[in-house]
Write an enzyme that holds these catalytic residues in place. Structure first.
Site, PDB file in Angstrom:
ATOM      1  N   SER A   1       5.595  18.819   5.320  1.00  0.00           N
ATOM      2  CA  SER A   1       4.536  17.919   4.879  1.00  0.00           C
ATOM      3  C   SER A   1       3.800  18.420   3.644  1.00  0.00           C
ATOM      4  O   SER A   1       3.146  17.636   2.955  1.00  0.00           O
ATOM      5  CB  SER A   1       3.532  17.686   6.011  1.00  0.00           C
ATOM      6  OG  SER A   1       2.986  18.907   6.467  1.00  0.00           O
TER       7      SER A   1
ATOM      8  N   HIS B   1      -3.496  20.850   5.175  1.00  0.00           N
ATOM      9  CA  HIS B   1      -2.948  20.737   3.828  1.00  0.00           C
ATOM     10  C   HIS B   1      -3.992  20.954   2.737  1.00  0.00           C
ATOM     11  O   HIS B   1      -5.143  20.534   2.881  1.00  0.00           O
ATOM     12  CB  HIS B   1      -2.312  19.349   3.652  1.00  0.00           C
ATOM     13  CG  HIS B   1      -1.308  19.023   4.689  1.00  0.00           C
ATOM     14  ND1 HIS B   1      -1.615  18.284   5.805  1.00  0.00           N
ATOM     15  CD2 HIS B   1       0.003  19.365   4.806  1.00  0.00           C
ATOM     16  CE1 HIS B   1      -0.532  18.171   6.575  1.00  0.00           C
ATOM     17  NE2 HIS B   1       0.450  18.826   5.991  1.00  0.00           N
TER      18      HIS B   1
ATOM     19  N   ASP C   1      -7.168  18.314   4.616  1.00  0.00           N
ATOM     20  CA  ASP C   1      -7.216  17.955   6.035  1.00  0.00           C
ATOM     21  C   ASP C   1      -7.000  19.234   6.852  1.00  0.00           C
ATOM     22  O   ASP C   1      -7.016  20.331   6.277  1.00  0.00           O
ATOM     23  CB  ASP C   1      -6.196  16.849   6.354  1.00  0.00           C
ATOM     24  CG  ASP C   1      -4.747  17.291   6.197  1.00  0.00           C
ATOM     25  OD1 ASP C   1      -4.494  18.498   6.037  1.00  0.00           O
ATOM     26  OD2 ASP C   1      -3.853  16.424   6.260  1.00  0.00           O
TER      27      ASP C   1
END
Length: 286
Positions: A38, A250, A247
């Site tokens: 991600s 990340h 977040d």
């Protein structure tokens, strides 16, 4: 590295692959391929049946369109910024219907949120035999310092030591493995990027880099905004540039830009045996 891989979980390494020439065309060309999780996914999971998606606000709030794109960021991620700095067209997700024709010559992004370094979630093959001539491999970051881990294990903002120890054991072994591969190839094909040290610079002294905090996420809820996902109902900071983390897992776009700066121009402390600018200069003379 199998035992360490189990400890590290899904948030692990990613690869940037550079092909400097295509034999199918006469003119010299460059292509950029991305593999990872991600941290570098630019929208592949939008095409998959998975809950690991970044397809709703406030993801993308600082992207040029100000809309979510599938990137786990408030704006651009690391591959986007590398392409921008190198003057390349940004790569498309490999699942995008737009990835055809001349767009194939730019490269493609194969990253998918949730993949890792284990054989059942990651890729394990010899990239050099498939055509790439430069492969930039990042180590794992300081996993115990992300807001998600602080929210679960920290009382006074200290990093989770078990995960930090795992990262400290894993990364040197990764560099050792890449050095061995280079020796087998007879040239510096594989480049190790020390993203652990890059992140630790922010975490140890965030104010030196213009950040207000390296512990609290910009978007989230609970302690350190580290619980759950970033959603329209989450707490949301007003200035993303003041935060290392966007977040619970990340980095913000600004943190990503500082990481890319080290990848491009950093010393061997950050990129070994050479940085990306040196690689491109060397290849241009070949």
């Amino acid at each position: 590295m199998s035992k360490l891989a189990h400890m590290l979980g899904p948030l692990s390494i990613f690869w940037f692959v550079f092909i400097t020439k295509f034999s199918m065309i006469q003119a010299e060309s460059k292509a950029f391929f991305v593999f990872g999780d991600s941290l570098v996914d630019n929208g592949n999971n939008n095409y998959l049946a998975t809950t690991a998606r970044a397809d709703s606000p406030p993801y993308g709030i600082d992207y040029p369109s100000h809309r979510p794109t599938g990137r786990f960021s408030n704006g651009l991620n690391i591959p986007d910024i590398i392409s921008e700095k190198m003057g390349w067209e940004p790569t498309l997700p490999y699942l995008s219907p737009e990835l055809r024709g001349k767009n194939l010559l730019i490269g493609a992004n194969f990253a998918s949120a949730g993949v890792g370094v284990l054989n059942d979630t990651g890729y394990q093959f010899r990239l050099y035999k498939l055509g790439p001539r430069r492969v930039l491999v990042t180590g794992t970051g300081p996993l115990g310092c992300v807001p998600a881990e602080l929210a679960q294990h920290s009382r006074r903002g200290e990093c989770a030591q078990e995960l930090m120890k795992a990262a400290s054991l894993f990364n040197p072994q990764l560099v050792k493995m890449l050095t061995k591969l280079n020796n087998e190839c007879g040239k510096d094909v594989f480049i190790a990027a020390n993203t652990n040290q890059m992140h630790m610079d922010f975490i140890t002294n965030p104010k030196q880099f213009g950040f207000r905090t390296s512990k609290e996420a910009c978007c989230g809820q609970g302690p350190y905004n580290g619980l759950g996902l970033c959603t329209p109902l989450s707490n949301l900071c007003s200035n993303r540039d003041e935060y290392v983390f966007w977040d619970p897992f990340h980095p913000t776009e600004r943190a990503n830009r500082l990481i890319v700066q080290q990848i491009l121009e950093g010393s061997q402390k950050y990129v070994y045996p050479m940085n990306l600018r040196a690689i491109m200069a060397m290849d241009s003379r070949a």
